[in-house]
Design a protein around this motif. Structure first.
Motif, short mmCIF file in Angstrom:
data_model
loop_
_atom_site.label_atom_id
_atom_site.label_comp_id
_atom_site.label_asym_id
_atom_site.label_seq_id
_atom_site.Cartn_x
_atom_site.Cartn_y
_atom_site.Cartn_z
N VAL A 35 -6.89 -11.34 34.87
CA VAL A 35 -6.21 -10.42 33.93
C VAL A 35 -4.47 -10.90 34.57
O VAL A 35 -2.98 -10.86 34.15
N GLU A 36 -4.79 -12.03 35.47
CA GLU A 36 -3.46 -11.88 36.88
C GLU A 36 -2.39 -13.12 35.58
O GLU A 36 -1.45 -13.23 36.01
N ASP A 37 -3.19 -13.89 35.70
CA ASP A 37 -2.64 -14.71 34.25
C ASP A 37 -2.16 -14.77 33.09
O ASP A 37 -0.39 -14.48 32.88
N VAL A 38 -2.30 -13.20 32.51
CA VAL A 38 -2.59 -12.80 31.07
C VAL A 38 -0.71 -11.88 32.17
O VAL A 38 0.60 -11.90 31.22
N LEU A 39 -0.78 -11.13 33.04
CA LEU A 39 0.43 -10.22 32.77
C LEU A 39 1.57 -10.74 33.47
O LEU A 39 2.82 -10.44 33.29
N ALA A 40 0.98 -12.17 34.39
CA ALA A 40 2.42 -13.04 35.00
C ALA A 40 3.59 -13.11 33.55
O ALA A 40 4.49 -13.30 33.75
N ALA A 41 2.45 -13.88 32.90
CA ALA A 41 3.18 -14.33 31.23
C ALA A 41 4.03 -13.08 30.96
O ALA A 41 5.04 -13.25 30.12
N LEU A 42 4.00 -11.47 30.88
CA LEU A 42 3.89 -10.74 29.94
C LEU A 42 4.91 -9.51 31.05
O LEU A 42 5.48 -8.87 30.04
N ALA A 43 5.22 -10.15 32.03
CA ALA A 43 6.31 -9.27 33.10
C ALA A 43 7.39 -8.17 32.60
O ALA A 43 7.08 -7.21 32.33
N PRO A 44 8.41 -10.06 32.23
CA PRO A 44 9.18 -8.47 31.42
C PRO A 44 8.65 -7.30 30.35
O PRO A 44 9.67 -6.54 30.37
N VAL A 45 7.84 -7.46 29.26
CA VAL A 45 7.53 -6.47 28.67
C VAL A 45 6.75 -5.62 28.85
O VAL A 45 6.70 -4.72 28.17
N THR A 46 6.43 -5.62 29.97
CA THR A 46 5.08 -4.67 30.49
C THR A 46 6.28 -3.80 31.55
O THR A 46 5.82 -2.63 31.27
N ALA A 47 7.27 -4.21 32.50
CA ALA A 47 7.89 -3.32 32.88
C ALA A 47 8.62 -2.00 31.79
O ALA A 47 9.10 -0.90 31.88
N ALA A 48 8.70 -2.19 30.64
CA ALA A 48 9.65 -1.04 29.57
C ALA A 48 9.09 -1.19 27.95
O ALA A 48 8.69 -2.55 27.67
N ALA A 49 9.11 -0.83 27.58
CA ALA A 49 8.78 -0.53 26.53
C ALA A 49 10.22 -1.77 25.65
O ALA A 49 11.21 -1.30 25.37
N PRO A 50 9.84 -1.67 24.15
CA PRO A 50 11.01 -2.62 23.62
C PRO A 50 11.64 -1.35 22.83
O PRO A 50 11.42 -0.76 22.73
N GLU A 51 12.78 -1.88 22.31
CA GLU A 51 13.89 -0.81 21.85
C GLU A 51 13.08 -1.12 20.01
O GLU A 51 12.47 -1.91 19.68
N ARG A 52 13.67 -0.26 19.58
CA ARG A 52 12.78 0.38 18.59
C ARG A 52 14.52 -0.85 17.89
O ARG A 52 15.47 -0.20 17.88
N SER A 53 14.24 -1.08 16.52
CA SER A 53 14.85 -2.62 15.78
C SER A 53 15.49 -0.89 14.78
O SER A 53 14.69 -0.27 14.63
N GLU A 54 16.67 -1.39 14.44
CA GLU A 54 17.77 -1.38 13.78
C GLU A 54 17.24 -1.12 11.84
O GLU A 54 17.78 -0.63 11.11
N ARG A 55 16.87 -2.46 11.74
CA ARG A 55 16.33 -2.88 10.14
C ARG A 55 15.58 -1.63 9.47
O ARG A 55 14.44 -0.85 10.32
N THR A 56 16.05 -1.49 8.08
CA THR A 56 15.18 -0.36 7.71
C THR A 56 14.44 -0.99 6.77
O THR A 56 13.15 -1.00 6.64
N ALA A 57 14.16 -2.52 6.81
CA ALA A 57 12.99 -3.25 5.94
C ALA A 57 12.46 -5.07 6.63
O ALA A 57 13.92 -5.23 6.60
N PRO A 58 11.91 -5.27 6.21
CA PRO A 58 11.08 -7.32 6.75
C PRO A 58 12.16 -7.10 5.91
O PRO A 58 12.33 -6.67 4.41
#
Length: 375
Positions: free
Chosen positions: A284-307
């Motif tokens: 799991v260390e290999d996965v967490l190392a690559a994902l370190a920036p996104v595991t620190a906080a949840a992503p901000e919500r997009s303001e787009r209304t539709a794809p």
């Protein structure tokens, strides 16, 4: 952002939500088509009104949208099953999935939708997984859960089952190929019940729908679409897990793979992925190392209304191109690059429609870049 001929109207009332459900359940309307119709007409109600004439212009006679009684029946069945209907515009709808051009307009959910706001990683693999493969899936799921990551999988036998079971206490999401209330395989009914109580089950399919073969690629694109990365634990050279990995790459997700012995057919797909550039996973260390920036906080919500599938292409354009593609394909495989040359269109225009037709179960992709039509 899309420029609409009439302002985009997200559903705010029960009637609006029923209209969204009715539009996506209408014949020949998949997720990409749904968003193109919304882009042209601004609301589901307006699109439903225009559908018969649009279909007639595309050569489809006697077209009728999904009948209202069918939608009312599904809506009531969802309530009876304890499911919640989640529409694309709502805050609880997962941000990463919302950004896709083929984002499901609606999702039926049973359980805790709050898990959708956390960082997510998908764990997928062989149904006939080895004992070592299942052990690896459990270790990865436990490690990801301990790091605050939600584990996403498809509730299949083998790797999926091991991953869900190990992440029950920390958070897991099961994406269903059929209705959110239909467990497949049936032997996983107790696990599905626990996930509904402690985690989250979700599906874009109608309540009560028994899964068919064509539903699994659609399910797989949601698994990869939810996640920041996809980890393949064991997979044969031709398997649903490799479809998920390919979809993940198309969606801009990271792909990880656990290596295996060359003599084990269940490791062939993972070894191929690593050969082609996937990140090798030892733990799991290999996965967490690559994902370190996104595991620190949840992503901000997009303001787009539709794809935004393509603001320059209308529903009629898409329907015409689909007909041209299907007319040129038959049961005998045809090279994709030859098809694109025959159509005399840019690859960037044709490729998304090939994916849409593949997900709808109308064409099949074969090794060597070959395509064939499914009747």
């Amino acid at each position: 952002m899309l420029s609409y001929p009439t302002p985009f109207t997200p559903p705010t009332t029960e009637d609006d939500r029923l209209s969204w459900l009715r539009l996506i359940r209408s014949r020949r309307v998949g997720a990409v088509t749904f968003w193109r119709l919304i882009g042209e007409y601004g609301s589901a109600q307006a699109a439903l009104h225009a559908l018969p004439e649009i279909a007639k212009a595309a050569g489809v006679q006697g077209y009728e949208p999904c009948p209202e009684p069918v939608i009312l029946k599904e809506y009531k069945a969802g309530a009876a099953a304890g499911a919640r209907l989640l529409c694309r515009h709502e805050p609880a709808y997962p941000t990463a999935l919302a950004e896709l051009a083929d984002a499901p307009p609606v999702l039926w959910c049973i359980g805790d939708p709050g898990l959708l706001s956390r960082p997510m990683v998908a764990l997928v693999g062989a149904r006939n997984a080895s004992s070592l493969g299942q052990r690896m899936a459990r270790k990865l799921a436990e490690g990801l859960g301990a790091a605050g990551v939600t584990v996403v999988s498809g509730l299949a036998r083998g790797v999926d089952t091991a991953a869900h079971a190990a992440a029950l206490t920390t958070g897991t999401i099961a994406v269903m190929a059929g209705g959110v209330d239909v467990t497949y395989p049936t032997e996983n009914a107790p696990l599905a019940r626990e996930i509904g109580e402690k985690g989250l089950r979700l599906s874009e399919q109608p309540i009560g729908l028994e899964p068919q073969a064509r539903h699994f690629p659609l399910r797989n694109r949601i698994i990869s679409g939810l996640a920041r990365a996809v980890v393949v634990v064991e997979a044969a050279a031709r398997s649903g897990s490799l479809i998920t990995a390919r979809l993940a790459l198309d969606q801009g997700r990271d792909v990880f793979a656990v290596p295996g012995h060359p003599f084990d057919g269940r490791a062939a797909g993972c070894n191929m992925l690593i050969r082609d550039g996937a990140t090798l996973v030892r733990g799991v260390e290999d996965v967490l190392a690559a994902l370190a920036p996104v595991t620190a906080a949840a992503p901000e919500r997009s303001e787009r209304t539709a794809p935004d599938p393509d603001p320059q292409r209308t529903w009629r354009d898409m329907a015409t191109l689909h007909s041209q593609i299907l007319d040129r394909l038959g049961p005998s495989p045809m090279a994709e690059d030859q098809l694109i040359r025959d159509l005399a269109l840019p690859s960037a225009t044709v490729a998304p429609e090939l994916l849409a037709l593949e997900l709808e179960g109308r064409i099949q992709r074969q090794p060597g870049g070959l395509l064939s039509r499914l009747d």
